[in-house]
Design an enzyme around this catalytic site. Structure first.
Site, PDB file in Angstrom:
ATOM      1  CB  SER A 127      -0.902   0.031   1.235  1.00  0.00           C
ATOM      2  OG  SER A 127      -1.872  -0.977   1.196  1.00  0.00           O
ATOM      3  CG  MET A 133      -0.828  -3.155   5.423  1.00  0.00           C
ATOM      4  SD  MET A 133      -1.417  -3.282   3.724  1.00  0.00           S
ATOM      5  CE  MET A 133       0.085  -3.848   2.898  1.00  0.00           C
ATOM      6  CB  THR A 138      -7.064  -7.512  10.627  1.00  0.00           C
ATOM      7  OG1 THR A 138      -5.887  -7.862  11.376  1.00  0.00           O
ATOM      8  CG2 THR A 138      -7.010  -8.130   9.239  1.00  0.00           C
ATOM      9  CB  VAL A 241      13.089   9.090   0.809  1.00  0.00           C
ATOM     10  CG1 VAL A 241      14.587   9.000   1.115  1.00  0.00           C
ATOM     11  CG2 VAL A 241      12.449  10.194   1.657  1.00  0.00           C
ATOM     12  CG  HIS A 444       1.187 -10.774   8.796  1.00  0.00           C
ATOM     13  ND1 HIS A 444       0.445 -11.682   9.541  1.00  0.00           N
ATOM     14  CD2 HIS A 444       0.388  -9.692   8.623  1.00  0.00           C
ATOM     15  CE1 HIS A 444      -0.748 -11.166   9.804  1.00  0.00           C
ATOM     16  NE2 HIS A 444      -0.814  -9.962   9.265  1.00  0.00           N
ATOM     17  CG  ASN A 478       5.613  -6.059   9.925  1.00  0.00           C
ATOM     18  OD1 ASN A 478       5.410  -5.616  11.044  1.00  0.00           O
ATOM     19  ND2 ASN A 478       4.631  -6.294   9.067  1.00  0.00           N
ATOM     20  CB  THR A 490       0.903  -4.286  13.668  1.00  0.00           C
ATOM     21  OG1 THR A 490       0.624  -4.609  12.305  1.00  0.00           O
ATOM     22  CG2 THR A 490       0.926  -2.776  13.821  1.00  0.00           C
TER      23      THR A 490
END
Length: 522
Positions: A127, A133, A138, A241, A444, A478, A490
């Site tokens: 994203s 994200m 969730t 960047v 993930h 992550n 997260t």
């Protein structure tokens, strides 16, 4: 916090005490801790994506209007967003054996996701938006347990507690529906006696507002009033960047491309935090010729299987559906990871679950089960980069080297057996056998800038997330997680970001005034 035009001449000249690349939960955590502990420091935070919400970084599920939510999702979908003007919250077709799946607000890697006969990561997705994200996730925030933990950090539990504060985590908000109690009781009766960690309500980053509606945490909650009220913090959207600038292996700033004008400019800073995600953080370091041996390696996805059951013997419920994508009756139950049963389980009522069901049902009567498995972490599972080809943003193209080991396949087979057995505790299968999602579907991804206790070539950063051998350069997200966790990452990534931000707050010396920096860079 002020949100500024990336083309602003003032900001081109601005030299910050700290530059943060990325505005997901980890990048927001750096801004928050520094705003709390060192409000004297000038912080400049860049994101390649657009601003979706006010306040910046809010979760799109909080946008009640379907058209507004759809517009935010399209703005998050990278250089080639989908053409639909409808929100796709239902995720139709998600519970299938499709080779590649994509969620609303995300976009897939177009090439390089599968090489040769390897499994690859065909569902690898990104994203690009302010909030990262964190605008689409969730909101599940379980604590890691047993071998998932980062035990070389003596303050790990305190960091997790602080991360829960920043994310606004609660196990109570959605735990009181009749269906959630029924599901948890059946799970607990069948599982707790033979597990070292008990079934519980899933800790979620969500709060109930005074009017009864839910507010799902995004980076806006992590930023908090402390960052939004910090006059020394500036947020610059639509600013990519492209380089972390160094001199004699010491950080001196970044080069930024304004995505509205295409022009590039330099920003000076002795401290840079790269929190771009587990794929784009190593991409930026590689593009900057910062290439420690472990960069991009130890890539960890979470093999995932899903199942759905219709609950048996459910009493009739009186229900009222709220506006927006999430029903107030939704609940999420948690089957924690253990070393003996190496799976992280989420059992979600239909309204909170990514598994759709087309039949006539009573709300809450069908639940989806998702089992996430730890990966057998290997150095050869990695992302590397093409020195000539580029992606849609002009950055080095990614090439994914990723495969399942015999251990991974055994774990997946066992997960399928267990998810069926757990489903049988609850009710009757909806679509037959469990479905194994394509690799990358978990979203993930971990390990590519992993933390280590020593500089032995097997990690990218130290226990404070500072890149080995590059004073002033920190990584976040992550990718920093060094263990094979199966739970949602997260909470852990924010915990590690808090430690890094505290190290900066402790060691950073305030620089020149803003006016002096502008003059020096004019």
């Amino acid at each position: 916090m002020s949100v500024v035009d990336s083309a602003s001449a003032t900001d081109r000249a601005f030299a910050a005490d700290v530059v943060i690349v990325g505005t997901g939960p980890a990048g927001a955590a750096y801004a928050r801790i520094l705003s709390e502990e060192r409000p004297d420091l000038r912080i400049l935070q860049f994101d390649a994506g657009s601003l979706l919400t006010d306040p910046p970084g809010a979760h799109v599920k909080n946008l009640v209007d379907d058209a507004d939510r759809a517009a935010a999702q399209r703005l998050s979908e990278g250089p080639n967003p989908s053409h639909t003007h409808e929100s796709t919250d239902t995720l139709d077709g998600y519970a299938s054996d499709a080779a590649r799946v994509v969620r609303p607000g995300t976009y897939l890697l177009t090439e390089g996701y599968q090489l040769g006969e390897q499994v690859g990561l065909p569902a690898l997705a990104f994203s690009t938006n302010v909030g990262g994200m964190g605008a689409h996730w969730t909101c599940a925030c379980p604590r890691p347990g047993e071998s998932e933990r980062v035990d070389f950090l003596p303050d790990f539990d305190e960091l997790l507690t602080t991360a829960e504060r920043l994310l606004g985590v609660s196990s109570e908000v959605m735990a009181d529906s009749a269906m959630a109690h029924l599901v948890r009781k059946r799970l607990s009766d069948g599982l707790d006696s033979r597990r070292s960690r008990s079934v519980a309500a899933m800790p979620l980053a969500v709060r109930r507002r005074d009017d009864g509606s839910l507010w799902w945490s995004g980076s806006d909650v992590v930023f908090g009033d402390e960052t939004r009220g910090n006059p020394n913090h500036r947020l610059v959207p639509r600013a990519l960047v492209t380089t972390v600038r160094t001199s004699d292996r010491r950080v001196i700033g970044v080069t930024v491309r304004d995505l509205e004008t295409g022009e590039s400019y330099d920003v000076g800073s002795a401290t840079v935090v790269v929190a771009a995600d587990a794929l784009r953080t190593p991409q930026l370091l590689w593009a900057s010729s910062i290439r420690p041996p472990a960069l991009g390696r130890y890539l960890n996805d979470q093999p995932q299987v899903v199942h759905a059951v219709k609950l048996r013997d459910v009493p009739a419920q009186k229900t009222t559906r709220q506006a927006g994508p999430v029903d107030l009756l939704s609940g999420v139950s948690w089957v924690p990871f253990t070393d003996a049963a190496p799976f992280h389980g989420q059992v979600m009522q239909l309204d909170a679950s990514p598994v759709p069901y087309d039949g006539e049902i009573m709300p809450g009567e069908v639940v989806g089960l998702g089992w996430f498995c730890p990966k057998d972490i290997r150095e050869e599972d990695r992302v590397d980069f093409d020195s000539e080809a580029v992606d849609g943003y002009g950055m080095p193209a990614m090439r994914i080297h990723y495969d399942l080991t015999d251990t991974d396949r055994r774990t997946l087979a066992r997960a399928k057996e267990e998810i069926v057995a757990v489903g049988d505790l609850l009710g009757d299968a909806v679509f037959g056998d469990p479905i194994e999602f394509p690799a990358g579907a978990s979203l993930h991804y971990q390990g590519t800038t992993r933390m280590g206790a020593t500089d032995d070539g097997r990690s990218v950063c130290d226990e404070n997330s500072q890149v080995w051998g590059y004073p002033g350069l920190y990584v976040a997200g992550n990718g920093v997680i060094p263990t094979a966790i199966a739970c949602n990452p997260t909470l852990t990534n924010v915990a590690l970001a808090i430690r890094g931000a505290r190290a900066i707050a402790k060691n950073q010396k305030p620089g020149l005034t803003v006016d002096q920096r502008i003059k020096n860079h004019a």
